[in-house]
Design a protein around this motif. Structure first.
Motif, mmCIF file in Angstrom:
data_model
loop_
_atom_site.group_PDB
_atom_site.id
_atom_site.type_symbol
_atom_site.label_atom_id
_atom_site.label_comp_id
_atom_site.label_asym_id
_atom_site.label_seq_id
_atom_site.Cartn_x
_atom_site.Cartn_y
_atom_site.Cartn_z
ATOM 1 N N ASP A 178 -4.748 -6.734 -4.891
ATOM 2 C CA ASP A 178 -4.628 -6.982 -6.042
ATOM 3 C C ASP A 178 -3.257 -6.921 -6.792
ATOM 4 O O ASP A 178 -2.926 -8.090 -7.409
ATOM 5 C CB ASP A 178 -5.544 -6.295 -7.013
ATOM 6 N N HIS B 242 0.873 -1.246 0.180
ATOM 7 C CA HIS B 242 -0.015 -0.098 -0.022
ATOM 8 C C HIS B 242 0.746 1.280 -0.232
ATOM 9 O O HIS B 242 0.486 2.517 -0.718
ATOM 10 C CB HIS B 242 -1.031 -0.020 1.229
ATOM 11 N N TYR C 277 2.710 1.748 -3.241
ATOM 12 C CA TYR C 277 1.666 1.914 -4.403
ATOM 13 C C TYR C 277 1.071 3.530 -4.208
ATOM 14 O O TYR C 277 1.281 4.084 -5.364
ATOM 15 C CB TYR C 277 0.448 1.306 -4.381
ATOM 16 N N ILE D 195 -6.015 1.112 -8.156
ATOM 17 C CA ILE D 195 -5.957 -0.488 -7.851
ATOM 18 C C ILE D 195 -5.699 -0.915 -6.420
ATOM 19 O O ILE D 195 -5.004 0.101 -5.718
ATOM 20 C CB ILE D 195 -4.410 -0.920 -8.833
ATOM 21 N N GLU D 196 -6.144 -1.715 -6.001
ATOM 22 C CA GLU D 196 -6.329 -2.251 -4.554
ATOM 23 C C GLU D 196 -4.986 -2.962 -4.206
ATOM 24 O O GLU D 196 -4.486 -3.736 -5.027
ATOM 25 C CB GLU D 196 -7.356 -2.964 -4.251
ATOM 26 N N PRO D 197 -4.090 -2.383 -3.144
ATOM 27 C CA PRO D 197 -2.913 -3.278 -2.841
ATOM 28 C C PRO D 197 -3.174 -4.911 -2.706
ATOM 29 O O PRO D 197 -2.160 -5.726 -3.225
ATOM 30 C CB PRO D 197 -2.778 -2.846 -1.563
#
Length: 228
Positions: A172, A152, A155, A168-170
């Motif tokens: 994923d 997270h 990103y 985008i989800e961490p």
């Protein structure tokens, strides 16, 4: 001067490495053998009698330390997950540029899973059992949190600097890295036989490693098209 035999302390004030106790050595011996047995034979196929025979201990001692076969398997899973998470924590991802952090993490994951095929097999075994043992492993629920937190942070820095695209989800990102690395071990032999493409060949493996890293970075890069 010198060592205090009663307190166990010397001039270094406790800096000396503590020797593991006999009980600790026994537990470690059991864990190492049990890891191989569960990875090779699955939960149902592994036998406590055989694990005891392969260690310098007894079936009674195994039950003393782990209470049951399920308890031993949970301990094996915990040890496996703690192993990869402990090494991930040493990657120093917060002090690298975002793209370099992802490159480092993806490369590490690929290398670790290849070198620790038992870890991959244990995860496969646990999935056969629908994660029932992990559900009972309360202490593991916090073990895997740090890697998602690290992803997270990396990103978020990448989005803030325009290197990564937003949205985008961490989890994923972590899942994509894990899946791309996992496949090379879980499907190594079937894929190699079907396509005559030996994933164990060092040159092929090195090329695949580069593809995995490049795939993850392209997935994240700012000019990549959004999924959907």
């Amino acid at each position: 001067m010198g060592q205090d035999r009663k307190s166990g302390k010397g001039d270094t004030d406790g800096d000396a490495v503590r020797e593991p106790s006999q009980a600790e050595r026994t537990r470690q011996d059991i864990l190492e053998v049990a890891t191989r047995e569960f990875a090779e034979k699955g939960y149902s196929g592994a036998r406590i009698d055989e694990i005891a025979a392969l260690t310098s201990t007894t079936k009674r001692a195994i039950y003393y330390h782990y209470e049951s076969k399920q308890g031993l398997f949970i301990a094996v899973l915990e040890n496996a997950y703690r192993g990869i998470r402990a090494l991930e924590a040493t990657l120093d991802l917060d002090h690298l540029e975002p793209a370099d952090s992802i490159r480092t993490l993806a490369g590490f994951t690929f290398d670790y899973q290849w070198a620790h095929a038992d870890f991959v097999r244990l995860v496969m075994v646990e999935n056969i059992h629908h994660g029932a043992h992990l559900e009972a492993a309360v202490s593991l629920r916090n073990v895997n949190v740090p890697i998602l937190d690290a992803v997270h942070r990396v990103y978020a820095r990448g989005v803030a600097t325009g290197v990564f695209r937003p949205g985008i989800e961490p989890i994923d990102i972590h899942m994509t890295i894990s899946a791309l690395a996992f496949f090379n071990v879980s499907n190594r032999f079937t894929f190699s036989r079907i396509f005559d493409h030996d994933l164990g060949d060092p040159a092929i493996r090195a090329a695949r490693r580069s593809v995995v890293i490049d795939t993850v970075l392209r997935f994240l890069q700012a000019d990549a098209p959004a999924a959907g």
